[in-house]
Design an enzyme around this catalytic site. Structure first.
Site, PDB file in Angstrom:
ATOM      1  N   TYR A 139     -57.951  65.719  69.507  1.00  0.00           N
ATOM      2  CA  TYR A 139     -59.131  64.751  69.526  1.00  0.00           C
ATOM      3  C   TYR A 139     -60.502  64.645  71.119  1.00  0.00           C
ATOM      4  CZ  TYR A 139     -62.875  61.066  69.255  1.00  0.00           C
ATOM      5  OH  TYR A 139     -63.140  59.819  68.979  1.00  0.00           O
TER       6      TYR A 139
ATOM      7  N   LYS B 190     -66.519  67.088  78.407  1.00  0.00           N
ATOM      8  CA  LYS B 190     -66.190  65.698  80.011  1.00  0.00           C
ATOM      9  C   LYS B 190     -65.290  67.159  80.558  1.00  0.00           C
ATOM     10  CE  LYS B 190     -68.673  62.863  77.741  1.00  0.00           C
ATOM     11  NZ  LYS B 190     -68.573  62.102  76.424  1.00  0.00           N
TER      12      LYS B 190
ATOM     13  N   HIS C 290     -73.049  61.856  83.378  1.00  0.00           N
ATOM     14  CA  HIS C 290     -72.921  60.778  81.583  1.00  0.00           C
ATOM     15  C   HIS C 290     -74.156  60.107  81.758  1.00  0.00           C
ATOM     16  CE1 HIS C 290     -70.306  58.639  79.348  1.00  0.00           C
ATOM     17  NE2 HIS C 290     -70.837  59.781  78.649  1.00  0.00           N
TER      18      HIS C 290
ATOM     19  N   SER D 217     -69.405  55.213  78.132  1.00  0.00           N
ATOM     20  CA  SER D 217     -68.718  55.454  76.767  1.00  0.00           C
ATOM     21  C   SER D 217     -69.259  54.587  75.951  1.00  0.00           C
ATOM     22  CB  SER D 217     -67.865  56.012  77.116  1.00  0.00           C
ATOM     23  OG  SER D 217     -66.930  57.079  77.403  1.00  0.00           O
TER      24      SER D 217
ATOM     25  N   CYS E 150     -71.970  52.925  75.294  1.00  0.00           N
ATOM     26  CA  CYS E 150     -72.551  51.470  75.833  1.00  0.00           C
ATOM     27  C   CYS E 150     -73.709  52.239  75.825  1.00  0.00           C
ATOM     28  CB  CYS E 150     -72.635  51.193  77.528  1.00  0.00           C
ATOM     29  SG  CYS E 150     -70.597  50.889  77.072  1.00  0.00           S
TER      30      CYS E 150
HETATM   31  P1  GTP Z   1     -70.464  58.177  74.447  1.00  0.00           P
HETATM   32  O1  GTP Z   1     -70.901  58.567  73.160  1.00  0.00           O
HETATM   33  O2  GTP Z   1     -69.066  57.623  74.250  1.00  0.00           O
HETATM   34  O3  GTP Z   1     -70.400  58.531  76.048  1.00  0.00           O
HETATM   35  O4  GTP Z   1     -71.432  56.588  73.783  1.00  0.00           O
HETATM   36  P2  GTP Z   1     -73.424  56.200  73.715  1.00  0.00           P
HETATM   37  O5  GTP Z   1     -73.327  56.219  75.762  1.00  0.00           O
HETATM   38  O6  GTP Z   1     -74.152  57.859  73.601  1.00  0.00           O
HETATM   39  O7  GTP Z   1     -73.582  55.025  73.146  1.00  0.00           O
HETATM   40  P3  GTP Z   1     -73.659  54.696  71.435  1.00  0.00           P
HETATM   41  O8  GTP Z   1     -74.859  54.710  71.899  1.00  0.00           O
HETATM   42  O9  GTP Z   1     -72.995  55.489  70.937  1.00  0.00           O
HETATM   43  O10 GTP Z   1     -73.208  53.016  71.421  1.00  0.00           O
HETATM   44  C1  GTP Z   1     -72.074  52.779  70.957  1.00  0.00           C
HETATM   45  C2  GTP Z   1     -72.326  51.282  70.191  1.00  0.00           C
HETATM   46  O11 GTP Z   1     -73.109  50.816  70.944  1.00  0.00           O
HETATM   47  C3  GTP Z   1     -72.485  51.934  69.219  1.00  0.00           C
HETATM   48  O12 GTP Z   1     -72.457  51.241  68.181  1.00  0.00           O
HETATM   49  C4  GTP Z   1     -74.246  51.109  68.846  1.00  0.00           C
HETATM   50  O13 GTP Z   1     -74.414  50.541  68.208  1.00  0.00           O
HETATM   51  C5  GTP Z   1     -74.021  49.712  69.600  1.00  0.00           C
HETATM   52  N1  GTP Z   1     -75.362  49.968  71.304  1.00  0.00           N
HETATM   53  C6  GTP Z   1     -75.700  51.194  71.355  1.00  0.00           C
HETATM   54  N2  GTP Z   1     -77.318  50.705  71.775  1.00  0.00           N
HETATM   55  C7  GTP Z   1     -77.249  48.595  71.550  1.00  0.00           C
HETATM   56  C8  GTP Z   1     -78.769  48.427  71.680  1.00  0.00           C
HETATM   57  O14 GTP Z   1     -79.311  48.342  72.495  1.00  0.00           O
HETATM   58  N3  GTP Z   1     -78.152  46.696  71.823  1.00  0.00           N
HETATM   59  C9  GTP Z   1     -76.855  46.623  70.865  1.00  0.00           C
HETATM   60  N4  GTP Z   1     -76.172  45.329  71.144  1.00  0.00           N
HETATM   61  N5  GTP Z   1     -75.998  47.354  70.783  1.00  0.00           N
HETATM   62  C10 GTP Z   1     -76.169  48.522  70.898  1.00  0.00           C
HETATM   63  C1  SPV Z   2     -67.109  59.879  75.924  1.00  0.00           C
HETATM   64  O1  SPV Z   2     -66.399  59.056  75.739  1.00  0.00           O
HETATM   65  O2  SPV Z   2     -67.862  58.964  77.168  1.00  0.00           O
HETATM   66  C2  SPV Z   2     -67.922  60.301  74.660  1.00  0.00           C
HETATM   67  C3  SPV Z   2     -66.735  61.051  73.412  1.00  0.00           C
HETATM   68  O3  SPV Z   2     -69.247  60.783  75.503  1.00  0.00           O
HETATM   69  S1  SPV Z   2     -65.654  62.558  74.234  1.00  0.00           S
HETATM   70  O4  SPV Z   2     -66.327  63.766  73.656  1.00  0.00           O
HETATM   71  O5  SPV Z   2     -64.742  61.987  73.768  1.00  0.00           O
HETATM   72  O6  SPV Z   2     -65.339  62.523  75.755  1.00  0.00           O
HETATM   73 MN    MN Z   3     -70.505  59.840  76.562  1.00  0.00          MN
END
Ligand code: GTP
Ligand code: SPV
Ligand code: MN
Length: 595
Positions: free
Chosen positions: A197, A206, A226, A248, A250
């Site tokens: 995964y 990562k 990050h 992650s 967020c």
């Molecule tokens: P990783 O890839 O895991 O590092 O995550 P990331 O930080 O890129 O998170 P991503 O932008 O994919 O958002 C994760 C979740 O948070 C999704 O389900 C989004 O819909 C939700 N989300 C993102 N931005 C916002 C926001 O401004 N408000 C709310 N309420 N939810 C949000």
């Molecule tokens: C995270 O978990 O912060 C990600 C997805 O961006 S992974 O590549 O699985 O770590």
């Molecule tokens: Mn990430």
């Protein structure tokens, strides 16, 4: 392909241990990728999706027990435990190599070992770094071809040098009891076994670009973080860049691809994406500014919640050449679906577990077991397909950064936005970050935990030393970015998000950039500078008044004082290596709150 004697002898050694039937080099050609896709489809490893609706897109399901990063099974194997620190899992390298040898021995019998030469960053740039991943998974190969710059040109760039990160991945039995994601920073080596995964197995991401790179960055005077990287284009054509570190799942991908509210679009404002997950940051000797580059070449983004309102750019990016992992399969038209895509769940569908799925059984309280798509289901999509990709994406040196933004999911304490007093205080603000845990890592979801700089799972050495490195970097940057903290996730008494987020986050970005140029005042509080409520522009927003903003910006001293106790415990856990200056910052915050 050009050969390299250091690469060759290491492959020989790894093949003697894992005993694959054959070894295949990944050259980066479309012909080879096509042949691998066809093979994966023929074995059922991937499902080819509707060519008209989703050209060149595939669906893959991982094992039910293998759907997220596994922090409990992730190890930093430095010669001493002290180097890895108290926050990381540690094992003596000799001991870990012995455990791994047992698990890898014969694990590729009957299989092919693929050799993936890849570059993190533009091939051949002085700031890029090369890795070689050996894997027995076609899924990993095809993901790496999207996420990194991989193939023959990388071997040319490596030439005769021994300077590459070694990565060995074997799916083995995918046994969670024997799953290990291990790092040997002194040996430039990553070894991953018994998972297939994402973050556990796409070793450029990562494992290399954060854990090994953060270790190298400290040694060489740069930073691996990050962080997303985005550019805000003003109507006059100026572009200002920021990075943001959120834990992650967020909101990094979403902020990085943000579309400004209509009133700003009409005036000519735009947002350009440079990166959505990882930033490598260096001081530019010529202008004394901090520059950020994205070492990746694609997005491994969270699918649930992505829709034409929240993130149209991400949706457009995934309309072709994309690998979907653990989403819901719509059998009616052979496409994909996930929670939050739209209000029309497919009626003839297979869920992420590969079972027939009835959307009426969905229960919010038990998402993992009742949803069509896993909460941590993902898309792997090429950066080149992103409509808002920055013209600086391939810049080898990156872009100059005006602001660094920290943030997390906090239902209460953290205000919508505040600014640190200076770099040292900003480092402190990063060190005390906290956020509710998400489905991106195995374990409980929604529990607040400290996640400094969104790097808790990704620092390849002692957390205290990492903080000291931040402080040292601040001294080395003549024109350092200003440091901010945001929280899009404050909730009301019913648990609903107060701030609409997504595109409206642009309003907060503009305040941040105005602060960087001293164009707007702020209110000094115990925790930092907070906007005057009327300085966050709410024009065109429904249901948000200046009073809502005032509420979102309020600093609850009681809640903060309670948090101080938790921060003190966390600092104690990090232990002896916590820089004295940060302890002083903590004492000063406590005193200001009690004032
Ligand atoms: P990783 O890839 O895991 O590092 O995550 P990331 O930080 O890129 O998170 P991503 O932008 O994919 O958002 C994760 C979740 O948070 C999704 O389900 C989004 O819909 C939700 N989300 C993102 N931005 C916002 C926001 O401004 N408000 C709310 N309420 N939810 C949000
Ligand atoms: C995270 O978990 O912060 C990600 C997805 O961006 S992974 O590549 O699985 O770590
Ligand atoms: Mn990430």
């Amino acid at each position: 392909m050009r050969s390299n004697k250091f690469v060759d002898s290491w492959i020989r050694e790894m093949a003697e241990m894992t005993r694959p039937d054959k070894i295949v080099w990944i050259d980066g050609s479309e012909e080879q990728a096509n042949a691998l896709r066809a093979e994966a489809v023929s074995t059922g490893e991937m499902i080819k999706l509707n060519e008209e609706k989703l050209p060149n897109c595939y669906l893959h399901r991982t094992a039910i027990n293998d759907v997220a990063r596994v922090e409990g099974r992730t190890f930093i194997c430095t010669p001493t435990k002290e180097e890895a620190g108290n926050i990381n899992n540690w094992k003596d390298p000799k001991e870990m190599y012995a455990i791994l040898k047992r698990l890898y021995t014969g694990s590729m019998k009957g299989k092919t070992m693929y050799v993936i030469p890849y570059s993190m960053g533009v091939v051949g740039s002085e700031f890029s770094k090369i890795g070689i991943e050996l894997t027995d998974s076609i899924y990993v190969v095809l993901n790496m071809l999207i996420m990194t710059r991989a193939g023959a040109p990388v071997m040319e760039a490596l030439g005769d040098s021994p300077d590459f990160v070694k990565g060995l991945h074997a799916v083995a039995d995918c046994d969670e009891e024997n799953r290990y994601i291990t790092h040997f920073p002194q040996d430039n080596t990553i070894m991953s076994v018994n998972s297939a995964y994402g973050g556990n197995v796409l070793l450029g991401k990562k494992c290399f670009a954060l854990r090994i790179a953060s270790y190298l960055g400290r040694k060489e005077g740069w930073m691996a973080e990050h962080m997303l990287i985005l550019g805000v284009e003003y109507p006059n054509g100026d572009v200002k860049y920021v990075t943001a570190a959120f834990p992650s799942a967020c909101g990094k991908t979403n902020l990085a691809m943000l579309i400004p509210p209509e009133m700003y679009r009409k005036k000519g404002y735009k947002v350009w994406t440079v990166g959505d997950d990882i930033a490598w940051l260096r001081v530019n000797k010529k202008d004394g500014k901090l520059y950020a580059m994205n070492p990746e070449n694609g997005f491994f983004g969270v699918a649930p919640g992505t829709n034409s309102h929240s993130n149209p750019n991400a949706l457009a990016t995934t309309m072709r050449d994309t690998i979907f992992t653990n989403v819901c399969h719509n059998l009616d038209d052979n496409t994909v679906w996930w929670e939050g895509l739209n209000d029309n769940p497919p009626t003839n569908a297979i869920n992420w577990k590969g079972e027939k799925w009835d959307y009426r059984t969905y229960n919010k309280a038990d998402k993992v077991n009742t949803s069509g798509a896993h909460p941590n289901s993902r898309f792997t999509a090429s950066a080149k397909n992103c409509p808002c990709l920055s013209g600086e994406f391939d810049s080898p040196t990156g872009v100059p950064i005006s602001a660094i933004i920290f943030g997390g999911r906090r239902a209460k304490t953290a205000p919508l936005v505040y600014q640190s007093f200076n770099w040292q205080h900003g480092t402190f603000v990063g060190s005390i970050m906290a956020s509710e845990t998400t489905a991106a890592a195995a374990g409980a979801v929604g529990v607040v935990r400290r996640d400094p700089m969104a790097m808790r799972p990704f620092v390849g050495y002692n957390m205290g030393d990492y903080w000291q490195h931040w402080l040292d970097m601040g001294k080395a940057i003549a024109h350092a970015p200003k440091i901010f903290h945001v929280n899009w996730f404050r909730t009301d008494d019913e648990g609903h998000f107060i701030w609409p987020g997504f595109g409206d986050n642009f309003r907060v970005l503009l305040w941040i950039l105005d602060r960087c140029e001293d164009k707007v005042d702020a209110v000094e509080t115990a925790i930092g500078y907070v906007p005057k409520a009327e300085d966050i522009n709410i024009e065109g927003m429904n249901d948000i008044t200046v009073d809502t903003i005032r509420d979102l910006l309020s600093v609850d001293r009681g809640a903060w004082l309670e948090d101080i106790g938790n921060i003190e415990e966390f600092y104690a856990q990090v232990g002896d290596h916590v820089p004295a200056t940060l302890k002083e910052e903590l004492a000063a915050l406590k005193a200001r709150l009690a004032d």
